[in-house]
Scaffold this motif. Structure first.
Motif, PDB file in Angstrom:
ATOM      1  N   THR A 221       1.038 -13.520   8.243  1.00  0.00           N
ATOM      2  CA  THR A 221      -0.113 -14.379   7.980  1.00  0.00           C
ATOM      3  C   THR A 221      -1.295 -13.545   7.492  1.00  0.00           C
ATOM      4  N   LEU A 222      -2.013 -14.058   6.501  1.00  0.00           N
ATOM      5  CA  LEU A 222      -3.191 -13.365   5.973  1.00  0.00           C
ATOM      6  C   LEU A 222      -4.340 -13.485   6.966  1.00  0.00           C
ATOM      7  N   THR A 223      -4.826 -12.364   7.443  1.00  0.00           N
ATOM      8  CA  THR A 223      -6.009 -12.319   8.300  1.00  0.00           C
ATOM      9  C   THR A 223      -6.966 -11.264   7.764  1.00  0.00           C
ATOM     10  N   ALA A 224      -8.213 -11.329   8.211  1.00  0.00           N
ATOM     11  CA  ALA A 224      -9.214 -10.370   7.745  1.00  0.00           C
ATOM     12  C   ALA A 224      -8.859  -8.949   8.170  1.00  0.00           C
ATOM     13  N   ASP A 225      -8.360  -8.791   9.386  1.00  0.00           N
ATOM     14  CA  ASP A 225      -7.991  -7.452   9.860  1.00  0.00           C
ATOM     15  C   ASP A 225      -6.838  -6.872   9.047  1.00  0.00           C
ATOM     16  N   ARG A 226      -5.870  -7.711   8.727  1.00  0.00           N
ATOM     17  CA  ARG A 226      -4.702  -7.208   8.008  1.00  0.00           C
ATOM     18  C   ARG A 226      -5.029  -6.870   6.554  1.00  0.00           C
ATOM     19  N   THR A 227      -5.903  -7.648   5.931  1.00  0.00           N
ATOM     20  CA  THR A 227      -6.263  -7.341   4.551  1.00  0.00           C
ATOM     21  C   THR A 227      -7.043  -6.038   4.439  1.00  0.00           C
ATOM     22  N   ALA A 228      -7.587  -5.532   5.544  1.00  0.00           N
ATOM     23  CA  ALA A 228      -8.296  -4.255   5.505  1.00  0.00           C
ATOM     24  C   ALA A 228      -7.345  -3.076   5.434  1.00  0.00           C
ATOM     25  N   VAL A 229      -6.095  -3.264   5.849  1.00  0.00           N
ATOM     26  CA  VAL A 229      -5.148  -2.159   5.886  1.00  0.00           C
ATOM     27  C   VAL A 229      -4.035  -2.312   4.858  1.00  0.00           C
ATOM     28  N   ALA A 230      -3.864  -3.521   4.285  1.00  0.00           N
ATOM     29  CA  ALA A 230      -2.776  -3.763   3.341  1.00  0.00           C
ATOM     30  C   ALA A 230      -3.268  -4.647   2.211  1.00  0.00           C
ATOM     31  N   LEU A 231      -2.567  -4.604   1.096  1.00  0.00           N
ATOM     32  CA  LEU A 231      -2.860  -5.437  -0.051  1.00  0.00           C
ATOM     33  C   LEU A 231      -1.830  -6.571  -0.081  1.00  0.00           C
ATOM     34  N   PHE A 232      -2.300  -7.789   0.126  1.00  0.00           N
ATOM     35  CA  PHE A 232      -1.399  -8.936   0.147  1.00  0.00           C
ATOM     36  C   PHE A 232      -1.191  -9.450  -1.272  1.00  0.00           C
ATOM     37  N   LEU A 233       0.051  -9.818  -1.564  1.00  0.00           N
ATOM     38  CA  LEU A 233       0.404 -10.329  -2.878  1.00  0.00           C
ATOM     39  C   LEU A 233       0.107 -11.830  -2.945  1.00  0.00           C
ATOM     40  N   HIS A 234       0.508 -12.432  -4.049  1.00  0.00           N
ATOM     41  CA  HIS A 234       0.289 -13.872  -4.228  1.00  0.00           C
ATOM     42  C   HIS A 234       0.972 -14.639  -3.095  1.00  0.00           C
ATOM     43  N   PRO A 235       0.266 -15.543  -2.403  1.00  0.00           N
ATOM     44  CA  PRO A 235       0.884 -16.282  -1.282  1.00  0.00           C
ATOM     45  C   PRO A 235       2.091 -17.087  -1.747  1.00  0.00           C
TER      46      PRO A 235
END
Length: 548
Positions: A221-235
Protein backbone atom coordinates in the motif's frame (compact mmCIF):
# COMPACT_ATOMS: atom_id res chain seq x y z
CA UNK A 1 17.73 24.12 -20.19
CA UNK A 2 21.41 24.02 -19.27
CA UNK A 3 23.88 25.48 -21.81
CA UNK A 4 27.23 23.77 -21.81
CA UNK A 5 29.85 25.89 -23.62
CA UNK A 6 33.08 24.40 -24.88
CA UNK A 7 35.30 24.75 -21.83
CA UNK A 8 36.93 22.37 -19.39
CA UNK A 9 34.81 23.35 -16.38
CA UNK A 10 31.48 22.34 -17.92
CA UNK A 11 31.42 18.65 -16.83
CA UNK A 12 31.92 19.64 -13.19
CA UNK A 13 29.27 22.32 -13.62
CA UNK A 14 26.67 19.82 -14.86
CA UNK A 15 27.58 17.34 -12.12
CA UNK A 16 27.07 20.00 -9.48
CA UNK A 17 23.75 21.07 -11.00
CA UNK A 18 22.56 17.47 -11.10
CA UNK A 19 23.67 16.82 -7.49
CA UNK A 20 21.40 19.67 -6.45
CA UNK A 21 18.51 17.77 -8.04
CA UNK A 22 17.88 20.25 -10.83
CA UNK A 23 18.19 17.77 -13.69
CA UNK A 24 15.83 15.14 -12.26
CA UNK A 25 12.71 17.22 -11.70
CA UNK A 26 10.99 16.37 -14.96
CA UNK A 27 11.53 14.63 -18.25
CA UNK A 28 11.98 17.79 -20.30
CA UNK A 29 15.44 18.85 -19.05
CA UNK A 30 17.88 19.51 -21.86
CA UNK A 31 21.64 19.93 -21.98
CA UNK A 32 22.91 22.08 -24.81
CA UNK A 33 26.49 21.16 -25.75
CA UNK A 34 28.44 23.63 -27.88
CA UNK A 35 31.20 21.67 -29.62
CA UNK A 36 34.18 22.92 -31.65
CA UNK A 37 35.39 22.12 -35.16
CA UNK A 38 35.25 18.47 -36.11
CA UNK A 39 35.50 16.39 -39.18
CA UNK A 40 32.34 14.35 -39.90
CA UNK A 41 33.87 11.04 -38.76
CA UNK A 42 35.19 12.62 -35.55
CA UNK A 43 31.99 14.38 -34.46
CA UNK A 44 30.22 11.40 -32.94
CA UNK A 45 33.28 10.14 -31.07
CA UNK A 46 34.03 13.59 -29.69
CA UNK A 47 30.44 14.09 -28.51
CA UNK A 48 30.33 10.64 -26.94
CA UNK A 49 33.57 11.31 -25.06
CA UNK A 50 32.03 14.42 -23.57
CA UNK A 51 28.95 12.39 -22.66
CA UNK A 52 31.17 9.87 -20.91
CA UNK A 53 32.64 12.63 -18.76
CA UNK A 54 29.08 13.41 -17.60
CA UNK A 55 28.07 9.88 -16.65
CA UNK A 56 28.29 10.55 -12.93
CA UNK A 57 25.88 13.43 -13.23
CA UNK A 58 23.32 12.18 -15.74
CA UNK A 59 19.96 10.77 -14.75
CA UNK A 60 17.85 8.61 -17.04
CA UNK A 61 15.62 11.48 -18.11
CA UNK A 62 17.99 13.90 -19.90
CA UNK A 63 18.10 14.99 -23.51
CA UNK A 64 21.40 16.32 -24.87
CA UNK A 65 21.55 18.74 -27.80
CA UNK A 66 24.93 18.88 -29.48
CA UNK A 67 26.14 21.37 -32.09
CA UNK A 68 29.44 21.29 -33.95
CA UNK A 69 30.92 22.89 -37.02
CA UNK A 70 32.50 21.05 -39.91
CA UNK A 71 33.81 21.75 -43.38
CA UNK A 72 31.99 20.22 -46.34
CA UNK A 73 32.16 20.61 -50.12
CA UNK A 74 29.59 23.39 -49.86
CA UNK A 75 31.56 25.24 -47.24
CA UNK A 76 31.05 25.58 -43.53
CA UNK A 77 28.10 23.69 -42.01
CA UNK A 78 26.69 23.58 -38.50
CA UNK A 79 25.48 20.13 -37.50
CA UNK A 80 22.85 19.78 -34.79
CA UNK A 81 21.85 16.55 -33.08
CA UNK A 82 19.58 15.51 -30.19
CA UNK A 83 20.63 12.54 -28.07
CA UNK A 84 18.65 10.58 -25.52
CA UNK A 85 21.12 9.75 -22.73
CA UNK A 86 20.27 7.13 -20.12
CA UNK A 87 21.74 4.29 -18.10
CA UNK A 88 20.21 0.87 -17.32
CA UNK A 89 21.99 -0.04 -14.13
CA UNK A 90 24.54 1.51 -11.83
CA UNK A 91 27.51 -0.24 -13.42
CA UNK A 92 26.24 -0.22 -16.99
CA UNK A 93 27.68 2.21 -19.57
CA UNK A 94 25.87 5.32 -20.68
CA UNK A 95 23.44 4.67 -23.53
CA UNK A 96 23.03 7.35 -26.18
CA UNK A 97 20.36 7.19 -28.86
CA UNK A 98 20.28 9.67 -31.71
CA UNK A 99 16.81 11.19 -31.79
CA UNK A 100 17.17 13.88 -34.46
CA UNK A 101 19.83 15.49 -36.66
CA UNK A 102 19.82 18.54 -38.91
CA UNK A 103 22.22 20.81 -40.84
CA UNK A 104 22.66 24.57 -41.14
CA UNK A 105 24.46 26.12 -44.13
CA UNK A 106 24.60 29.79 -45.13
CA UNK A 107 24.36 28.76 -48.80
CA UNK A 108 20.75 27.60 -48.28
CA UNK A 109 17.92 30.05 -48.69
CA UNK A 110 16.54 29.45 -45.20
CA UNK A 111 19.85 28.40 -43.78
CA UNK A 112 18.50 25.23 -42.17
CA UNK A 113 17.91 21.96 -43.87
CA UNK A 114 14.78 19.87 -43.27
CA UNK A 115 14.14 19.77 -39.53
CA UNK A 116 13.04 16.31 -38.41
CA UNK A 117 10.30 15.86 -35.84
CA UNK A 118 11.59 14.82 -32.46
CA UNK A 119 10.63 11.43 -31.12
CA UNK A 120 7.74 11.19 -28.71
CA UNK A 121 7.98 9.80 -25.20
CA UNK A 122 6.48 6.56 -26.49
CA UNK A 123 9.17 6.25 -29.15
CA UNK A 124 11.89 6.81 -26.58
CA UNK A 125 10.49 4.16 -24.27
CA UNK A 126 10.22 1.68 -27.12
CA UNK A 127 13.88 2.26 -27.95
CA UNK A 128 14.97 1.96 -24.33
CA UNK A 129 12.90 -1.21 -23.87
CA UNK A 130 15.15 -3.05 -26.31
CA UNK A 131 18.00 -2.79 -23.83
CA UNK A 132 16.04 -4.75 -21.18
CA UNK A 133 16.70 -7.95 -23.09
CA UNK A 134 19.13 -10.10 -21.16
CA UNK A 135 18.79 -8.09 -17.91
CA UNK A 136 18.13 -10.14 -14.77
CA UNK A 137 15.97 -8.37 -12.19
CA UNK A 138 15.99 -9.41 -8.55
CA UNK A 139 12.30 -9.41 -7.63
CA UNK A 140 11.15 -9.25 -4.03
CA UNK A 141 8.10 -11.44 -3.32
CA UNK A 142 5.85 -11.67 -0.26
CA UNK A 143 5.73 -15.17 1.25
CA UNK A 144 3.75 -16.72 4.07
CA UNK A 145 0.62 -14.61 3.53
CA UNK A 146 -2.20 -17.00 2.46
CA UNK A 147 -4.78 -14.20 2.64
CA UNK A 148 -3.03 -12.56 -0.33
CA UNK A 149 -2.90 -15.70 -2.44
CA UNK A 150 -4.82 -13.93 -5.19
CA UNK A 151 -1.80 -11.63 -5.69
CA UNK A 152 1.31 -13.61 -4.70
CA UNK A 153 0.96 -17.33 -4.12
CA UNK A 154 4.40 -18.94 -3.86
CA UNK A 155 5.72 -22.46 -4.17
CA UNK A 156 8.85 -23.41 -2.20
CA UNK A 157 11.05 -26.46 -2.10
CA UNK A 158 12.18 -28.25 1.07
CA UNK A 159 15.09 -25.85 1.48
CA UNK A 160 12.75 -22.84 1.37
CA UNK A 161 13.82 -21.66 -2.08
CA UNK A 162 11.15 -20.08 -4.25
CA UNK A 163 10.22 -22.30 -7.16
CA UNK A 164 7.26 -20.43 -8.66
CA UNK A 165 4.96 -17.49 -8.03
CA UNK A 166 1.30 -17.34 -9.03
CA UNK A 167 -1.42 -14.73 -8.83
CA UNK A 168 -2.10 -11.23 -10.10
CA UNK A 169 1.45 -9.89 -9.67
CA UNK A 170 2.86 -12.99 -11.35
CA UNK A 171 0.50 -12.45 -14.29
CA UNK A 172 1.72 -8.86 -14.74
CA UNK A 173 5.36 -9.91 -14.37
CA UNK A 174 5.06 -12.68 -16.96
CA UNK A 175 3.43 -10.24 -19.41
CA UNK A 176 6.27 -7.74 -18.95
CA UNK A 177 8.85 -10.51 -19.40
CA UNK A 178 7.23 -11.47 -22.70
CA UNK A 179 7.34 -7.84 -23.85
CA UNK A 180 10.79 -6.82 -22.63
CA UNK A 181 12.57 -10.22 -22.61
CA UNK A 182 14.23 -9.77 -19.21
CA UNK A 183 14.78 -12.51 -16.64
CA UNK A 184 13.89 -12.59 -12.95
CA UNK A 185 15.34 -13.98 -9.76
CA UNK A 186 12.83 -14.23 -6.88
CA UNK A 187 13.77 -13.27 -3.33
CA UNK A 188 11.19 -13.83 -0.62
CA UNK A 189 10.32 -12.00 2.59
CA UNK A 190 7.52 -12.38 5.14
CA UNK A 191 6.59 -8.67 5.28
CA UNK A 192 6.16 -5.78 2.90
CA UNK A 193 8.24 -3.56 5.10
CA UNK A 194 8.18 -1.49 8.26
CA UNK A 195 10.55 0.49 10.46
CA UNK A 196 11.90 -1.17 13.58
CA UNK A 197 12.53 0.57 16.88
CA UNK A 198 15.78 2.05 15.56
CA UNK A 199 14.12 3.45 12.41
CA UNK A 200 15.67 0.86 10.08
CA UNK A 201 13.46 -0.52 7.34
CA UNK A 202 13.01 -4.30 7.33
CA UNK A 203 11.14 -6.65 5.02
CA UNK A 204 10.89 -6.13 1.29
CA UNK A 205 11.18 -2.35 1.59
CA UNK A 206 14.35 -2.76 3.60
CA UNK A 207 15.79 -5.02 0.91
CA UNK A 208 14.76 -2.41 -1.67
CA UNK A 209 16.49 0.40 0.23
CA UNK A 210 19.66 -1.67 0.57
CA UNK A 211 19.71 -2.54 -3.13
CA UNK A 212 19.21 -6.26 -2.52
CA UNK A 213 16.24 -6.31 -4.91
CA UNK A 214 15.52 -4.34 -8.09
CA UNK A 215 11.74 -4.65 -7.99
CA UNK A 216 9.17 -5.23 -5.26
CA UNK A 217 5.88 -6.81 -6.31
CA UNK A 218 2.80 -8.11 -4.40
CA UNK A 219 1.34 -4.58 -4.21
CA UNK A 220 2.30 -2.85 -0.97
CA UNK A 221 0.00 0.00 0.00
CA UNK A 222 1.21 3.52 -0.84
CA UNK A 223 1.93 5.46 2.35
CA UNK A 224 3.90 8.64 3.04
CA UNK A 225 6.55 6.75 5.01
CA UNK A 226 7.06 4.18 2.29
CA UNK A 227 7.33 6.72 -0.52
CA UNK A 228 10.25 8.28 1.37
CA UNK A 229 12.32 5.12 1.03
CA UNK A 230 11.07 3.67 -2.29
CA UNK A 231 9.82 4.83 -5.67
CA UNK A 232 6.34 3.47 -6.35
CA UNK A 233 5.35 2.71 -9.93
CA UNK A 234 2.00 3.32 -11.59
CA UNK A 235 -0.74 1.92 -9.28
CA UNK A 236 -2.01 -1.38 -10.60
CA UNK A 237 -4.49 -2.25 -7.84
CA UNK A 238 -7.22 -0.06 -6.33
CA UNK A 239 -8.96 -1.53 -3.32
CA UNK A 240 -11.16 -0.55 -0.38
CA UNK A 241 -12.27 -1.82 3.02
CA UNK A 242 -15.39 -3.92 3.39
CA UNK A 243 -17.58 -4.98 6.30
CA UNK A 244 -18.48 -8.65 6.62
CA UNK A 245 -21.39 -9.78 8.79
CA UNK A 246 -24.36 -12.12 9.04
CA UNK A 247 -27.38 -9.89 8.59
CA UNK A 248 -29.70 -12.36 10.31
CA UNK A 249 -27.62 -12.15 13.49
CA UNK A 250 -27.63 -8.35 13.81
CA UNK A 251 -30.25 -6.17 15.52
CA UNK A 252 -31.03 -4.48 12.23
CA UNK A 253 -34.82 -4.36 12.84
CA UNK A 254 -34.93 -3.08 16.40
CA UNK A 255 -37.31 -0.26 15.45
CA UNK A 256 -39.61 -2.31 13.22
CA UNK A 257 -43.11 -2.87 14.62
CA UNK A 258 -43.28 -6.50 13.56
CA UNK A 259 -40.48 -7.51 15.95
CA UNK A 260 -42.69 -6.76 18.95
CA UNK A 261 -44.32 -10.14 18.34
CA UNK A 262 -43.39 -13.41 16.77
CA UNK A 263 -45.21 -14.60 13.69
CA UNK A 264 -47.46 -17.04 15.54
CA UNK A 265 -48.30 -14.43 18.18
CA UNK A 266 -49.25 -12.00 15.46
CA UNK A 267 -51.72 -14.51 14.05
CA UNK A 268 -53.14 -15.18 17.51
CA UNK A 269 -53.63 -11.46 18.15
CA UNK A 270 -55.25 -11.00 14.74
CA UNK A 271 -57.65 -13.92 15.29
CA UNK A 272 -58.53 -12.72 18.81
CA UNK A 273 -59.26 -9.23 17.50
CA UNK A 274 -61.51 -10.65 14.80
CA UNK A 275 -63.31 -12.91 17.29
CA UNK A 276 -63.87 -9.99 19.65
CA UNK A 277 -65.19 -7.83 16.83
CA UNK A 278 -67.40 -10.65 15.56
CA UNK A 279 -68.88 -11.23 19.03
CA UNK A 280 -69.49 -7.49 19.46
CA UNK A 281 -71.11 -7.32 16.05
CA UNK A 282 -73.34 -10.32 16.82
CA UNK A 283 -74.44 -8.83 20.14
CA UNK A 284 -75.11 -5.43 18.60
CA UNK A 285 -77.02 -7.05 15.75
CA UNK A 286 -79.25 -9.03 18.14
CA UNK A 287 -79.97 -6.01 20.29
CA UNK A 288 -80.79 -3.87 17.23
CA UNK A 289 -83.22 -6.54 15.94
CA UNK A 290 -84.82 -6.79 19.39
CA UNK A 291 -85.32 -3.05 19.74
CA UNK A 292 -86.65 -2.73 16.19
CA UNK A 293 -89.15 -5.67 16.60
CA UNK A 294 -87.28 -8.10 14.40
CA UNK A 295 -86.68 -5.67 11.58
CA UNK A 296 -84.04 -5.96 10.30
CA UNK A 297 -83.09 -9.55 11.02
CA UNK A 298 -79.90 -10.08 13.04
CA UNK A 299 -76.72 -11.00 11.16
CA UNK A 300 -75.92 -14.68 11.14
CA UNK A 301 -72.51 -16.01 12.12
CA UNK A 302 -71.82 -16.81 8.50
CA UNK A 303 -72.40 -13.23 7.45
CA UNK A 304 -70.29 -11.92 10.32
CA UNK A 305 -67.45 -14.29 9.43
CA UNK A 306 -67.55 -13.20 5.81
CA UNK A 307 -67.50 -9.56 6.92
CA UNK A 308 -64.47 -10.21 9.16
CA UNK A 309 -62.60 -11.92 6.33
CA UNK A 310 -63.47 -9.11 3.92
CA UNK A 311 -62.33 -6.47 6.44
CA UNK A 312 -59.04 -8.31 7.07
CA UNK A 313 -58.33 -8.56 3.34
CA UNK A 314 -59.30 -4.91 2.88
CA UNK A 315 -62.25 -5.77 0.68
CA UNK A 316 -65.75 -4.31 0.65
CA UNK A 317 -68.96 -6.02 1.80
CA UNK A 318 -72.35 -5.67 0.12
CA UNK A 319 -74.58 -5.94 3.18
CA UNK A 320 -74.94 -2.78 5.29
CA UNK A 321 -75.88 -3.07 8.99
CA UNK A 322 -78.77 -1.21 10.59
CA UNK A 323 -78.64 0.66 13.84
CA UNK A 324 -76.08 3.03 15.28
CA UNK A 325 -74.27 0.42 17.39
CA UNK A 326 -73.97 -2.03 14.49
CA UNK A 327 -72.68 0.64 12.14
CA UNK A 328 -70.17 1.76 14.80
CA UNK A 329 -68.86 -1.80 15.30
CA UNK A 330 -68.81 -2.25 11.51
CA UNK A 331 -66.63 0.83 11.03
CA UNK A 332 -64.35 0.05 13.99
CA UNK A 333 -63.90 -3.49 12.70
CA UNK A 334 -62.85 -2.27 9.28
CA UNK A 335 -60.44 0.27 10.75
CA UNK A 336 -58.88 -2.20 13.20
CA UNK A 337 -58.53 -4.94 10.58
CA UNK A 338 -57.07 -2.48 8.10
CA UNK A 339 -54.48 -1.22 10.58
CA UNK A 340 -53.54 -4.71 11.74
CA UNK A 341 -53.11 -5.93 8.20
CA UNK A 342 -51.15 -2.84 7.13
CA UNK A 343 -48.82 -2.92 10.14
CA UNK A 344 -48.19 -6.60 9.75
CA UNK A 345 -47.47 -6.32 6.00
CA UNK A 346 -45.23 -3.26 6.48
CA UNK A 347 -43.35 -4.96 9.31
CA UNK A 348 -42.74 -8.14 7.31
CA UNK A 349 -41.61 -6.10 4.30
CA UNK A 350 -39.16 -4.11 6.43
CA UNK A 351 -37.89 -7.27 8.07
CA UNK A 352 -37.21 -8.94 4.73
CA UNK A 353 -35.58 -5.78 3.36
CA UNK A 354 -33.08 -5.26 6.18
CA UNK A 355 -32.21 -8.92 6.53
CA UNK A 356 -31.56 -9.43 2.82
CA UNK A 357 -28.19 -9.75 1.11
CA UNK A 358 -28.35 -6.16 -0.17
CA UNK A 359 -27.99 -4.57 3.26
CA UNK A 360 -25.27 -1.90 3.23
CA UNK A 361 -23.99 -0.97 6.67
CA UNK A 362 -21.42 1.69 7.51
CA UNK A 363 -19.15 2.04 10.53
CA UNK A 364 -21.53 4.57 12.08
CA UNK A 365 -24.31 1.95 11.96
CA UNK A 366 -22.01 -0.58 13.62
CA UNK A 367 -21.26 1.91 16.40
CA UNK A 368 -24.95 2.64 16.98
CA UNK A 369 -25.85 -1.06 17.24
CA UNK A 370 -23.07 -1.68 19.81
CA UNK A 371 -21.87 -4.76 17.96
CA UNK A 372 -18.66 -6.67 18.60
CA UNK A 373 -16.40 -5.13 15.93
CA UNK A 374 -13.09 -6.60 14.68
CA UNK A 375 -10.71 -5.40 11.95
CA UNK A 376 -7.88 -6.90 9.95
CA UNK A 377 -5.25 -4.50 11.28
CA UNK A 378 -2.60 -2.69 9.25
CA UNK A 379 -0.69 0.58 9.36
CA UNK A 380 -3.36 2.65 7.59
CA UNK A 381 -6.24 2.02 9.98
CA UNK A 382 -5.15 4.13 12.99
CA UNK A 383 -5.01 7.29 10.88
CA UNK A 384 -8.29 6.46 9.18
CA UNK A 385 -10.21 5.95 12.42
CA UNK A 386 -8.65 8.84 14.33
CA UNK A 387 -9.06 11.32 11.43
CA UNK A 388 -12.58 10.32 10.41
CA UNK A 389 -15.09 13.21 10.45
CA UNK A 390 -17.70 10.84 11.88
CA UNK A 391 -17.63 10.92 15.68
CA UNK A 392 -19.27 7.48 15.81
CA UNK A 393 -16.32 6.01 13.89
CA UNK A 394 -13.81 7.60 16.25
CA UNK A 395 -15.81 6.27 19.16
CA UNK A 396 -15.68 2.82 17.61
CA UNK A 397 -11.89 3.13 17.45
CA UNK A 398 -11.60 4.20 21.08
CA UNK A 399 -13.94 1.48 22.39
CA UNK A 400 -14.05 -1.69 20.32
CA UNK A 401 -10.58 -1.45 18.77
CA UNK A 402 -8.92 -0.78 22.10
CA UNK A 403 -9.26 -4.51 22.70
CA UNK A 404 -6.25 -6.32 21.32
CA UNK A 405 -8.34 -9.36 20.37
CA UNK A 406 -10.30 -7.17 17.94
CA UNK A 407 -7.12 -6.21 16.05
CA UNK A 408 -6.69 -9.43 14.12
CA UNK A 409 -3.64 -10.23 11.99
CA UNK A 410 -5.21 -12.81 9.66
CA UNK A 411 -8.58 -13.51 8.11
CA UNK A 412 -8.74 -16.86 9.89
CA UNK A 413 -8.96 -14.99 13.19
CA UNK A 414 -11.43 -12.51 11.74
CA UNK A 415 -13.89 -15.15 10.55
CA UNK A 416 -13.47 -17.08 13.78
CA UNK A 417 -14.70 -14.01 15.64
CA UNK A 418 -17.61 -13.61 13.21
CA UNK A 419 -19.14 -16.83 14.51
CA UNK A 420 -22.24 -15.96 16.47
CA UNK A 421 -24.67 -13.06 16.55
CA UNK A 422 -24.13 -9.32 16.74
CA UNK A 423 -20.60 -9.35 15.26
CA UNK A 424 -19.06 -7.41 12.38
CA UNK A 425 -15.60 -7.62 10.80
CA UNK A 426 -13.66 -5.35 8.43
CA UNK A 427 -10.88 -6.25 5.97
CA UNK A 428 -9.52 -5.35 2.52
CA UNK A 429 -11.79 -6.16 -0.40
CA UNK A 430 -9.77 -8.61 -2.50
CA UNK A 431 -8.26 -10.69 0.35
CA UNK A 432 -11.72 -10.89 1.91
CA UNK A 433 -13.39 -12.12 -1.28
CA UNK A 434 -10.52 -14.52 -2.00
CA UNK A 435 -10.79 -16.00 1.48
CA UNK A 436 -14.56 -16.46 1.20
CA UNK A 437 -14.32 -18.29 -2.13
CA UNK A 438 -11.34 -20.50 -1.26
CA UNK A 439 -11.60 -21.16 2.48
CA UNK A 440 -15.34 -21.13 3.19
CA UNK A 441 -18.05 -23.46 1.97
CA UNK A 442 -20.75 -22.16 -0.34
CA UNK A 443 -23.35 -22.18 2.46
CA UNK A 444 -21.05 -20.27 4.83
CA UNK A 445 -20.18 -17.69 2.17
CA UNK A 446 -23.83 -17.15 1.22
CA UNK A 447 -24.72 -16.39 4.84
CA UNK A 448 -22.35 -13.40 4.84
CA UNK A 449 -23.09 -9.92 3.58
CA UNK A 450 -20.32 -7.63 2.31
CA UNK A 451 -20.70 -3.87 2.51
CA UNK A 452 -18.07 -1.38 1.17
CA UNK A 453 -16.94 1.24 3.68
CA UNK A 454 -17.09 4.80 2.38
CA UNK A 455 -13.84 6.76 2.34
CA UNK A 456 -11.51 3.75 2.48
CA UNK A 457 -10.32 3.51 -1.13
CA UNK A 458 -6.55 3.30 -1.43
CA UNK A 459 -3.95 2.42 -4.06
CA UNK A 460 -1.42 -0.37 -4.21
CA UNK A 461 1.57 -0.52 -6.53
CA UNK A 462 4.94 -2.11 -7.18
CA UNK A 463 8.05 -0.33 -5.98
CA UNK A 464 11.65 0.13 -7.14
CA UNK A 465 14.67 1.85 -5.57
CA UNK A 466 14.76 5.62 -5.67
CA UNK A 467 17.52 5.67 -8.32
CA UNK A 468 16.20 2.75 -10.35
CA UNK A 469 17.05 3.01 -14.07
CA UNK A 470 14.08 0.77 -14.89
CA UNK A 471 11.38 3.03 -13.44
CA UNK A 472 10.54 4.88 -16.67
CA UNK A 473 10.40 1.73 -18.79
CA UNK A 474 8.31 -0.23 -16.29
CA UNK A 475 5.95 2.70 -15.77
CA UNK A 476 5.42 3.06 -19.50
CA UNK A 477 4.53 -0.59 -19.97
CA UNK A 478 2.35 -0.73 -16.84
CA UNK A 479 0.37 2.20 -18.22
CA UNK A 480 0.10 0.39 -21.52
CA UNK A 481 -1.20 -2.76 -19.79
CA UNK A 482 -3.75 -0.64 -17.94
CA UNK A 483 -4.99 1.12 -21.08
CA UNK A 484 -5.31 -2.11 -23.05
CA UNK A 485 -7.32 -3.81 -20.27
CA UNK A 486 -4.76 -6.56 -19.64
CA UNK A 487 -4.51 -5.63 -15.96
CA UNK A 488 -8.26 -5.99 -15.48
CA UNK A 489 -8.27 -9.37 -17.21
CA UNK A 490 -5.38 -10.58 -15.05
CA UNK A 491 -7.08 -9.49 -11.83
CA UNK A 492 -10.32 -11.20 -12.84
CA UNK A 493 -8.50 -14.44 -13.62
CA UNK A 494 -6.60 -14.34 -10.34
CA UNK A 495 -9.81 -14.04 -8.30
CA UNK A 496 -11.77 -17.27 -7.88
CA UNK A 497 -15.38 -16.99 -9.03
CA UNK A 498 -17.69 -16.65 -5.99
CA UNK A 499 -20.27 -19.29 -5.22
CA UNK A 500 -23.76 -18.59 -6.54
CA UNK A 501 -26.26 -17.99 -3.77
CA UNK A 502 -29.98 -18.61 -4.08
CA UNK A 503 -32.44 -15.91 -3.18
CA UNK A 504 -33.85 -17.98 -0.33
CA UNK A 505 -37.53 -18.73 0.20
CA UNK A 506 -38.82 -15.28 -0.72
CA UNK A 507 -42.04 -14.96 -2.66
CA UNK A 508 -42.31 -14.09 -6.31
CA UNK A 509 -45.34 -13.46 -8.45
CA UNK A 510 -44.74 -16.36 -10.85
CA UNK A 511 -43.25 -19.05 -8.65
CA UNK A 512 -44.38 -22.62 -9.38
CA UNK A 513 -44.58 -23.31 -5.64
CA UNK A 514 -47.13 -20.55 -5.21
CA UNK A 515 -49.31 -21.95 -7.99
CA UNK A 516 -49.11 -25.41 -6.43
CA UNK A 517 -49.99 -24.02 -3.02
CA UNK A 518 -53.05 -22.30 -4.50
CA UNK A 519 -54.07 -25.54 -6.19
CA UNK A 520 -53.51 -27.36 -2.91
CA UNK A 521 -55.78 -24.97 -1.05
CA UNK A 522 -58.42 -25.33 -3.77
CA UNK A 523 -58.23 -29.13 -3.71
CA UNK A 524 -58.35 -29.25 0.08
CA UNK A 525 -61.40 -26.96 0.07
CA UNK A 526 -63.20 -29.14 -2.48
CA UNK A 527 -62.39 -32.27 -0.48
CA UNK A 528 -63.64 -30.66 2.75
CA UNK A 529 -66.81 -29.47 1.01
CA UNK A 530 -67.47 -32.95 -0.35
CA UNK A 531 -66.97 -34.50 3.10
CA UNK A 532 -69.31 -31.97 4.70
CA UNK A 533 -71.87 -32.61 1.95
CA UNK A 534 -71.74 -36.36 2.56
CA UNK A 535 -71.96 -35.82 6.32
CA UNK A 536 -74.91 -33.45 5.93
CA UNK A 537 -76.70 -35.91 3.59
CA UNK A 538 -76.14 -38.75 6.05
CA UNK A 539 -77.42 -36.64 8.93
CA UNK A 540 -80.61 -35.64 7.12
CA UNK A 541 -81.17 -39.24 5.99
CA UNK A 542 -80.77 -40.42 9.60
CA UNK A 543 -83.26 -37.85 10.90
CA UNK A 544 -85.77 -38.69 8.16
CA UNK A 545 -85.55 -42.41 8.98
CA UNK A 546 -85.90 -41.84 12.71
CA UNK A 547 -89.04 -39.71 12.19
CA UNK A 548 -90.70 -42.49 10.19
Amino acid sequence: MVVLPACSLTPNLIIQVNNRGLLTKMYSWWILVMEGWYEPEEARNATYKRFSRLQAGLASDVNIVSFWTQLTGRGTEVIGAVWDAYKLGGGSPLCTELIARWHYSPERRSGWGKLPQLQSYMDKMLVRSRYMAGVTLKVGVLVGKPDYGFDCRTEQDKQGHLMAVHGYSAHILRTLMDLLHFKVEFIGSGAWGFQDDEGVWVGLLGMLAEGAVDLMVCHPTLTADRTAVALFLHPTLHTRRMLAYRAAGLPLTQDVFVLTFTGSLWLVCLVMALVLLAASFRLASLQTAKFLSGQPKPWTWVEITLWAVAATCQQGFSKVPQGVSCKMVFIIGYMASYLLYTWFAAGVTSLLAVQGQDTNLQLSDVAQMHTDFSASWDGLLPDFFSNSPDTAVRTLHSTQLRKERNKVQSLDQLFLQLQGDNRVGMASEYPLKYFMTTRLSADEACQLTLSPVAGTKHMKAWAVPKDSPYADILNYWLLWLHETGILQVGLKRSMVAPASCSNGSGYSSAGLGHVMSALGILGSGIAAAVLLLVAEFAWHHHRHTSQH
